[in-house]
Design a protein around this motif. Structure first.
Motif, PDB file in Angstrom:
ATOM      1  N   GLY A   9       0.738  -0.955   0.002  1.00 36.67           N
ATOM      2  CA  GLY A   9      -0.109  -0.097   0.062  1.00 36.67           C
ATOM      3  C   GLY A   9       0.905   1.416   0.065  1.00 36.67           C
ATOM      4  N   PRO A  10       0.426   2.372   0.385  1.00 34.88           N
ATOM      5  CA  PRO A  10      -1.021   2.453   1.177  1.00 34.88           C
ATOM      6  C   PRO A  10      -2.005   2.477   0.245  1.00 34.88           C
ATOM      7  CG  PRO A  10      -0.058   4.766   1.068  1.00 34.88           C
ATOM      8  CD  PRO A  10       0.990   3.651   0.340  1.00 34.88           C
ATOM      9  N   LEU A  11      -3.096   2.025   0.803  1.00 34.60           N
ATOM     10  CA  LEU A  11      -4.468   1.841   0.142  1.00 34.60           C
ATOM     11  C   LEU A  11      -5.366   3.081   0.809  1.00 34.60           C
ATOM     12  CD1 LEU A  11      -6.489   0.329  -1.774  1.00 34.60           C
ATOM     13  CD2 LEU A  11      -7.187  -1.056   0.289  1.00 34.60           C
ATOM     14  N   SER A  12      -5.743   3.754  -0.129  1.00 30.44           N
ATOM     15  CA  SER A  12      -6.595   4.991   0.450  1.00 30.44           C
ATOM     16  C   SER A  12      -7.846   4.982  -0.050  1.00 30.44           C
ATOM     17  CB  SER A  12      -5.869   6.184   0.007  1.00 30.44           C
ATOM     18  OG  SER A  12      -4.634   6.362   0.518  1.00 30.44           O
ATOM     19  N   VAL A  13      -8.646   4.905   0.897  1.00 32.25           N
ATOM     20  CA  VAL A  13     -10.385   5.011   0.368  1.00 32.25           C
ATOM     21  C   VAL A  13     -11.051   6.093   1.112  1.00 32.25           C
ATOM     22  CG1 VAL A  13     -10.394   2.349  -0.128  1.00 32.25           C
ATOM     23  CG2 VAL A  13     -10.923   3.277   2.185  1.00 32.25           C
ATOM     24  N   PRO A  14     -12.252   6.361   0.503  1.00 32.35           N
ATOM     25  CA  PRO A  14     -12.972   7.557   1.426  1.00 32.35           C
ATOM     26  C   PRO A  14     -14.024   6.807   2.488  1.00 32.35           C
ATOM     27  CG  PRO A  14     -13.724   7.399  -0.684  1.00 32.35           C
ATOM     28  CD  PRO A  14     -12.606   6.299  -0.606  1.00 32.35           C
ATOM     29  N   GLY A 101       2.454 -12.162   6.053  1.00 27.83           N
ATOM     30  CA  GLY A 101       2.620 -11.285   4.994  1.00 27.83           C
ATOM     31  C   GLY A 101       3.151  -9.814   5.918  1.00 27.83           C
ATOM     32  N   LYS A 102       3.795  -9.049   4.943  1.00 29.78           N
ATOM     33  CA  LYS A 102       4.365  -7.862   5.478  1.00 29.78           C
ATOM     34  C   LYS A 102       3.225  -6.659   5.765  1.00 29.78           C
ATOM     35  CE  LYS A 102       8.800  -8.252   2.756  1.00 29.78           C
ATOM     36  NZ  LYS A 102       9.521  -7.209   1.998  1.00 29.78           N
ATOM     37  N   GLY A 103       2.025  -7.183   5.455  1.00 30.49           N
ATOM     38  CA  GLY A 103       0.773  -6.302   5.740  1.00 30.49           C
ATOM     39  C   GLY A 103       0.501  -5.217   4.398  1.00 30.49           C
ATOM     40  N   THR A 104      -0.749  -4.646   4.654  1.00 30.15           N
ATOM     41  CA  THR A 104      -0.968  -3.728   3.768  1.00 30.15           C
ATOM     42  C   THR A 104      -1.607  -2.478   4.608  1.00 30.15           C
ATOM     43  OG1 THR A 104      -1.852  -4.962   1.846  1.00 30.15           O
ATOM     44  CG2 THR A 104      -2.698  -2.999   2.061  1.00 30.15           C
ATOM     45  N   THR A 105      -1.186  -1.291   4.302  1.00 29.62           N
ATOM     46  CA  THR A 105      -1.657  -0.016   5.161  1.00 29.62           C
ATOM     47  C   THR A 105      -2.920   0.437   4.605  1.00 29.62           C
ATOM     48  OG1 THR A 105       0.758   0.512   5.818  1.00 29.62           O
ATOM     49  CG2 THR A 105      -0.969   2.082   6.023  1.00 29.62           C
ATOM     50  N   LEU A 106      -3.812   0.653   5.336  1.00 31.29           N
ATOM     51  CA  LEU A 106      -4.851   1.108   4.934  1.00 31.29           C
ATOM     52  C   LEU A 106      -5.296   2.548   5.395  1.00 31.29           C
ATOM     53  CD1 LEU A 106      -7.791   1.083   3.467  1.00 31.29           C
ATOM     54  CD2 LEU A 106      -8.570  -0.028   5.736  1.00 31.29           C
ATOM     55  N   SER A 107      -5.654   3.634   4.608  1.00 33.33           N
ATOM     56  CA  SER A 107      -6.052   4.798   5.291  1.00 33.33           C
ATOM     57  C   SER A 107      -7.269   5.133   4.733  1.00 33.33           C
ATOM     58  CB  SER A 107      -4.863   5.835   4.839  1.00 33.33           C
ATOM     59  OG  SER A 107      -5.291   7.075   4.982  1.00 33.33           O
ATOM     60  N   VAL A 108      -8.035   5.428   5.660  1.00 33.86           N
ATOM     61  CA  VAL A 108      -9.554   5.879   5.238  1.00 33.86           C
ATOM     62  C   VAL A 108      -9.714   7.191   5.776  1.00 33.86           C
ATOM     63  CG1 VAL A 108     -12.059   5.477   6.154  1.00 33.86           C
ATOM     64  CG2 VAL A 108     -10.242   3.503   6.146  1.00 33.86           C
ATOM     65  N   SER A 109     -10.159   8.165   4.676  1.00 37.58           N
ATOM     66  CA  SER A 109     -10.178   9.488   4.834  1.00 37.58           C
ATOM     67  C   SER A 109     -11.639   9.865   5.152  1.00 37.58           C
ATOM     68  CB  SER A 109      -9.530  10.141   3.847  1.00 37.58           C
ATOM     69  OG  SER A 109     -10.365  10.027   2.535  1.00 37.58           O
TER      70      SER A 109
END
Lengths: 110, 116
Positions: A9-14, A101-109
Motif C-alpha cells: 500500500g498504502p491503500l486509500s479509500v474515502p 505477510g508484510k501487511g497492507t496499510t489502509l488509510s480511510v479519509s
C-alpha cells in the motif's frame, strides 16, 4: 520457503467506501487463514479466521478464500477512519507456525 | 483471561550484551510463539513451543538466540552478544491447539529492544 504476499500500500479509500485487501500464499498445503489488524505501535489483533473455500462474514468484514488460486482477501464495508491500520494476512498448516505477510496499510479519509 | 503478558516493555542495551525477555501466555493455552517485527514488516517467526517442547525453530534464527519454556507455562527468549541488527519488537503469542484447524494467536504487547 513458505511465503505470504501482500501489497504494502498504502491503500486509500474515502469514508463509507469498501476497502479490498488481497493476499496470496505459496504453500498449497495451507489449511488455516487469518486476518489481523495492527495499529501503529500496537500488537496485531485478530479480525477474521477462515478455513474453507468461499466467503465468511462478520459484521462489516468479509473474508474470502480460494484455495485453488491460493488467494485470500478481506473486504471492509462502510470503511471508517478508525479502520486505518495495517492489515496482516497469516497462513499455516496444522501444527506449524503461522506465517505472516508484510501487511497492507489502509488509510480511510473522512 | 488476563491476556499475554510480556516483560520488559522496553529494553535498551549496548552491543555485545546479553538480554532476556519473559512471556506469560494465557493460562489455558498450550502453545507459545515468539516473533520479531521490524518497521514496515510483518511479524517474522522465530520459534514455538507446545507445552514444554520446542517444536519448530526458524532456520533464519541465529544460534545467539535461545528460548525455553521449562514447565510449559512462561517462556524466556535470550539473545547473546546482541548486535544492532537485533533491534526490533519481540512479540510473544499463545494459542490453544485444536487439532486439524489452526487456532488464532493472541499477542502480547511486545518487548521493544534497542541495541546501541
Amino acid at each position: 520457503q513458505k511465503e505470504v504476499e501482500q501489497n504494502s500500500g498504502p491503500l486509500s479509500v474515502p469514508e463509507g467506501a469498501i476497502a479490498s485487501l488481497n493476499c496470496t500464499y505459496s504453500d498449497r498445503g495451507s489449511q488455516s487463514f487469518f486476518w489481523y489488524r495492527q495499529y501503529s505501535g500496537k500488537s496485531p489483533e485478530l479480525i477474521m479466521s477462515i478455513y474453507s473455500n468461499g466467503d465468511k462474514e462478520d459484521g462489516r468484514f468479509t473474508a474470502q478464500l480460494n484455495k485453488a488460486s491460493q488467494y485470500v482477501s478481506l473486504l471492509i464495508r462502510d470503511s471508517q477512519p478508525s479502520d486505518s491500520a495495517t492489515y496482516l494476512c497469516a497462513v499455516n498448516q496444522a501444527g506449524t507456525a503461522l506465517i505472516f505477510g508484510k501487511g497492507t496499510t489502509l488509510s480511510v479519509s473522512s | 483471561d488476563t491476556g499475554v503478558s510480556q516483560n520488559p516493555r522496553h529494553k535498551i542495551t549496548k552491543r555485545g550484551q546479553n538480554v532476556t525477555f519473559r512471556c506469560d501466555p494465557i493460562s489455558e493455552h498450550n502453545r507459545l510463539y515468539w516473533y520479531r517485527q521490524t518497521l514496515g514488516q510483518g511479524p517474522e517467526f522465530l520459534t514455538y513451543f507446545q507445552n514444554e517442547a520446542q517444536l519448530e525453530k526458524s532456520r533464519l534464527l541465529s544460534d545467539r538466540f535461545s528460548a525455553e519454556r521449562p514447565k510449559g507455562s512462561f517462556s524466556t527468549l535470550e539473545i547473546q552478544r546482541t548486535e544492532q541488527g537485533d533491534s526490533a519488537m519481540y512479540l510473544c503469542a499463545s494459542s490453544l491447539a485444536l487439532g486439524a484447524e489452526g487456532s488464532p494467536l493472541h499477542f502480547g504487547n511486545g518487548t521493544r529492544l534497542t541495541v546501541t
